[in-house]
Design a protein around this motif. Sequence first.
Motif, PDB file in Angstrom:
ATOM      1  N   UNK A 342      -6.830   5.576  53.218  1.00  0.00           N
ATOM      2  CA  UNK A 342      -6.860   4.190  52.746  1.00  0.00           C
ATOM      3  C   UNK A 342      -6.384   3.206  53.797  1.00  0.00           C
ATOM      4  N   UNK A 343      -5.418   3.622  54.606  1.00  0.00           N
ATOM      5  CA  UNK A 343      -4.847   2.682  55.583  1.00  0.00           C
ATOM      6  C   UNK A 343      -5.841   2.280  56.658  1.00  0.00           C
ATOM      7  N   UNK A 349     -13.875  -2.176  54.703  1.00  0.00           N
ATOM      8  CA  UNK A 349     -14.347  -3.027  55.796  1.00  0.00           C
ATOM      9  C   UNK A 349     -15.603  -2.405  56.395  1.00  0.00           C
ATOM     10  N   UNK A 462      -2.376   1.467  60.661  1.00  0.00           N
ATOM     11  CA  UNK A 462      -2.980   0.562  59.688  1.00  0.00           C
ATOM     12  C   UNK A 462      -4.103  -0.236  60.330  1.00  0.00           C
ATOM     13  N   UNK A 464      -6.477  -3.620  59.182  1.00  0.00           N
ATOM     14  CA  UNK A 464      -6.824  -4.615  58.154  1.00  0.00           C
ATOM     15  C   UNK A 464      -7.575  -5.772  58.792  1.00  0.00           C
TER      16      UNK A 464
ATOM     17  N   UNK B 164      -3.547   5.039  44.844  1.00  0.00           N
ATOM     18  CA  UNK B 164      -3.815   5.371  46.245  1.00  0.00           C
ATOM     19  C   UNK B 164      -2.677   4.787  47.069  1.00  0.00           C
ATOM     20  N   UNK B 166      -2.279   4.096  50.040  1.00  0.00           N
ATOM     21  CA  UNK B 166      -2.575   3.142  51.101  1.00  0.00           C
ATOM     22  C   UNK B 166      -3.377   1.926  50.626  1.00  0.00           C
ATOM     23  N   UNK B 167      -4.185   2.106  49.624  1.00  0.00           N
ATOM     24  CA  UNK B 167      -4.958   0.980  49.086  1.00  0.00           C
ATOM     25  C   UNK B 167      -4.757   0.931  47.577  1.00  0.00           C
ATOM     26  N   UNK B 184      -6.758 -10.011  47.175  1.00  0.00           N
ATOM     27  CA  UNK B 184      -6.982  -8.860  48.031  1.00  0.00           C
ATOM     28  C   UNK B 184      -6.293  -9.188  49.347  1.00  0.00           C
ATOM     29  N   UNK B 186      -3.902  -7.416  52.775  1.00  0.00           N
ATOM     30  CA  UNK B 186      -3.670  -6.105  53.391  1.00  0.00           C
ATOM     31  C   UNK B 186      -2.217  -5.648  53.471  1.00  0.00           C
ATOM     32  N   UNK B 187      -1.251  -6.552  53.192  1.00  0.00           N
ATOM     33  CA  UNK B 187       0.136  -6.162  53.453  1.00  0.00           C
ATOM     34  C   UNK B 187       0.866  -5.651  52.224  1.00  0.00           C
ATOM     35  N   UNK B 189       1.467  -2.811  51.073  1.00  0.00           N
ATOM     36  CA  UNK B 189       2.344  -1.641  51.180  1.00  0.00           C
ATOM     37  C   UNK B 189       3.176  -1.671  52.456  1.00  0.00           C
ATOM     38  N   UNK B 190       3.203  -2.826  53.137  1.00  0.00           N
ATOM     39  CA  UNK B 190       4.041  -2.921  54.338  1.00  0.00           C
ATOM     40  C   UNK B 190       5.507  -2.741  53.968  1.00  0.00           C
ATOM     41  N   UNK B 210       6.578 -11.336  58.077  1.00  0.00           N
ATOM     42  CA  UNK B 210       5.185 -10.907  58.222  1.00  0.00           C
ATOM     43  C   UNK B 210       4.507 -10.790  56.861  1.00  0.00           C
ATOM     44  N   UNK B 214       1.520 -13.213  55.587  1.00  0.00           N
ATOM     45  CA  UNK B 214       0.225 -12.649  55.215  1.00  0.00           C
ATOM     46  C   UNK B 214      -0.163 -13.046  53.792  1.00  0.00           C
ATOM     47  N   UNK B 217      -1.184 -16.674  53.910  1.00  0.00           N
ATOM     48  CA  UNK B 217      -2.488 -16.779  54.557  1.00  0.00           C
ATOM     49  C   UNK B 217      -3.621 -16.475  53.564  1.00  0.00           C
TER      50      UNK B 217
END
Lengths: 659, 284
Positions: A342-343, A349, A462, A464, B164, B166-167, B184, B186-187, B189-190, B210, B214, B217
Amino acid sequence: MARIGVFVCHCGENIARTVDCARVAETAAKFPGVAHAVDYTYMCSDPGQNLIKEAIREKRLTGVVVAACSPRMHEPTFRRAAAEAGLNPFLCEMANIREHVSWVHEDREVATAKAIDHVRIMVEKVRHNEPLYPIRVPITKKALVIGGGIAGIQAALDIANGGQEVILVEKEPSIGGHMAQLSETFPTLDCSQCILTPRMVEVASHPNITLYTYSEIEEVEGFIGNFEVKIRKKARSVDLNKCTGCGLCMEKCPMKKIPSEFECGLGARTAIYRPFPQAVPAKPVIDREHCLMFTRGKCGTCAKVCPTGAINYEDQDEIVTEKVGAIVVATGYRVMDADLYGEYGYGKYPDVITGMQFERLLSASGPTTGEVRRPSDGKIPKKVVFVQCVGSRDNARGVPYCSKICCMYTAKHAMLYKHKVHDGQAYVFYMDIRAGGKNYDEFVRRAIEEDDAMYYRGRVSKIYEENGKLIVKGVDTLSGLTIQVNADMVVLATAVLSQEDAEPLAQKLSISYDEYDFLTEAHPKLRPVETNTAGIFLAGACQAPKDIPDTVAQAGGAASKVLGLFSSDELEREPVIARVNEETCVACWRCYNACPYGAIEKKEIKDRQGRAVRWVAHVNESVCAGCGLCNAICPSNSVELDGFDDEQLYAEIGALSNE
Amino acid sequence: MTKLGYYPGCSLEGTASDYGISVRRMARALGWELQEIEDWNCCGATAAHQTNHLLALSLPARDLALAEEQGITELLVPCAACFSRLVHANKAMQQDPETAREINDIIEMNYRGTVSVLNLIEALQKYAMPDIAGKVQRNLSGLKVACYYGCLLLRPPKYTEFDDAEQPSSMEDIVRALGAEPLDWPFKTECCGAGLSMSNTGAVVDLTHKILENARHHGARVIAVACPMCHSNLDMRQLDVSRRYGKYNIPILFLSQLVGLALGVSEKELGLKKHFVKATSIIR
Ligand SMILES: Cc1cc2nc3c(=O)[nH]c(=O)nc-3n(C[C@H](O)[C@H](O)[C@H](O)COP(=O)(O)OP(=O)(O)OC[C@H]3O[C@@H](n4cnc5c(N)ncnc54)[C@H](O)[C@@H]3O)c2cc1C
Ligand code: SF4
Ligand code: SF4
């Protein structure tokens, strides 16, 4: 009077370290029927074998027991030696005091006592052994090759050019396998299609090769020299005899947006299609899952336009039966689904793609006619990140093994990218570079030194999207710095896996496979193309991840094994088979139903006048595999296994209890 | 009526009392009955597993054993750190009889492994979805929510066995059902820096920045979390972030607060007034 010789092997230190071999020999010398007993460092060596041969001649031995390693290893060696000295080879047996004793015990006293017991058992067995004589069976001189990738193609051509007949079965509509999808190939960068297509054509036109595409193996029976195979020819819906390959049907088919498997989803195909223009056979097939005739029951365009009336919506699967003497399995591999990670955002994408997709972008016959254009907007990417080991060497989520080819094809990708996009920059994240092979490391160095690929030793954590860029975050463990690349495209080198149907196929063939479903060779060093089932051989990536040079070499090896087998007209089989006592058989047919090889036949017993009086079971010598199931299941005790009859087994047990 | 065991853990009784309050209030609004484990103890959090492996398993194991004794089969653990420790101990004991014996010896109890541990998202998935949409009292439409999972809720996946890693998308499903608009981004799970908040504030401010940047943004109006540590870093440290990187003003809501709001519970009852970044006023 039995005169048995006992030969105790040290196997260098392997046995002698834990077993007192001299004592074993001394003790065995006193067993009833033993006329001679010695120990020696390496029984399998020339001098070792000579010890046995001389003793047989000089001491007039009537039987031999070699106490050494597993019979799987050296039984043939010692039986051959016995035969050379004039003894029936089946009067020679092995006591396994290595795998069953020295390797699994530490206490020398206990191990020595157990080794003595093993010898005692085998001496008793040999005392009851009878000479047996090999069974001769004819060989069907025709080979079956399963899988039409480069491995199957090479094996088929080599066998066919050696003068023997071959049946090549490929499950897809065309032969070619993964190699047909590749652009140029490492380490020489020759065009994959250019070197493959001529061979595909040769297969199709070779008088010794019968090609079944869009076909699968249904059932396999029999044994070396005499297999019977049922092949399912899937309904193609196009009559290969009538079709001229003109392509009109594909032009007119209204279903135009089906993601093409061959293009890894980067291009589209129609419902009636051929996977790629150079396909062999160059004739289409109807994909019934998408064809409107099958999904909605109307359309029929292709049938209308076809000038030769080749379209047949009523076409049905057909089962054909073929007799063959040897089988080469060459079913290849598949690549792992990248969405496991997933990462990395594969699937999310569009510009994160797999190595195989990148091959299609590089390929002159691909969806971009060889220009590197990214899937999302067709722009030429100026910064491309390659991530190696995606799924490979990952105990947690992927597979623990190295996929072997990705270091090399990633270097190739970086190089070819630079050759096409001169102002582009390739970045490669790697764990280690594994480039063992002729001219391989030099190839990777070229990618780095001449084509300026930036190699970072570390993982990507990662990926993105931000402002139209793919932000790739990783680490360079050599400099200890975290690295961020704002890339236009990312290519993932996904792990090589076994085929999804490898396990059921292996079961149909009765060959073994490992925990990852790669098919297993009989010996990793000394029998790399054979399987544990006689007459079945392996070629290519179905056995382990492999590049083309290794695949072709193994295919040639498999072919030469087949040709070797076909060089004689008859095959000698081990005479260890079942035998039915017709006097006591009551025709209950339990053995008939139990035999996994179908070796039991129903036989009529006639009286003097030729009238049938009763039925009995009968063993077909050339089919019986000597598994002993019938022996165990017979309620009237009418079946015996030659070489393992009740008397012999009771003698073995008795040897232990009478001690 | 849904009946769930409840393990608040130390945070929900202390620094993250607003999480504790809002979970209880949300549960009431959803018609859940929460049965708090009697005599529960600290799960050990990050300190124990850096000290001693057996200690790290034994502390949460005692809580699981108590829950089992008290007839609890499903245990709601809203704190992500507690959740991580409890699933860890649970799986370790369920999967390996040897470990179970060893730990049971230490805690002098007999845990049989019958309790299943749920985090807040799992509990909502199981006992509020999908009909929660029908219970919504307040219109959250147009509220852009960045769902932030942090690291502990989803990892390691072989223990959490949820979404999941990661996502992830499960929190988004809930937020969508409430009528708000999950983003949607991307961060989600940071890492926010978690326990470094006190020992290395500089690193936390940097990491938190960060995440906030994000989220902004991508147009976030609020960030939803299900972890007291994530909350304190994103909420309490937001001022430090603003000092160093320029003004941020993104309210950080516990998922329970967002659910409570949607169900019509008042801001005060949900502890929304306890935040550093003003969290009232996000609803019109
Ligand atoms: C991205 C990428 C780039 C690569 N680049 C290079 C390179 O530059 N140089 C190089 O040397 N190697 C390269 N390789 C490796 C190369 O693809 C393999 O070495 C080669 O394809 C192996 O051939 P094969 O015939 O064993 O397997 P495959 O090519 O997989 O062929 C197997 C065939 O068997 C068929 N089949 C499968 N199961 C059955 C069944 N049950 N019944 C009937 N048929 C079946 C399949 O349809 C297929 O046609 C690359 C690999 C990848 C993934
Ligand atoms: S139109 Fe008929 S002949 Fe031409 S390719 Fe199609 S099926 Fe074959
Ligand atoms: S019948 Fe099927 S294959 Fe033929 S044109 Fe129509 S959709 Fe295409």
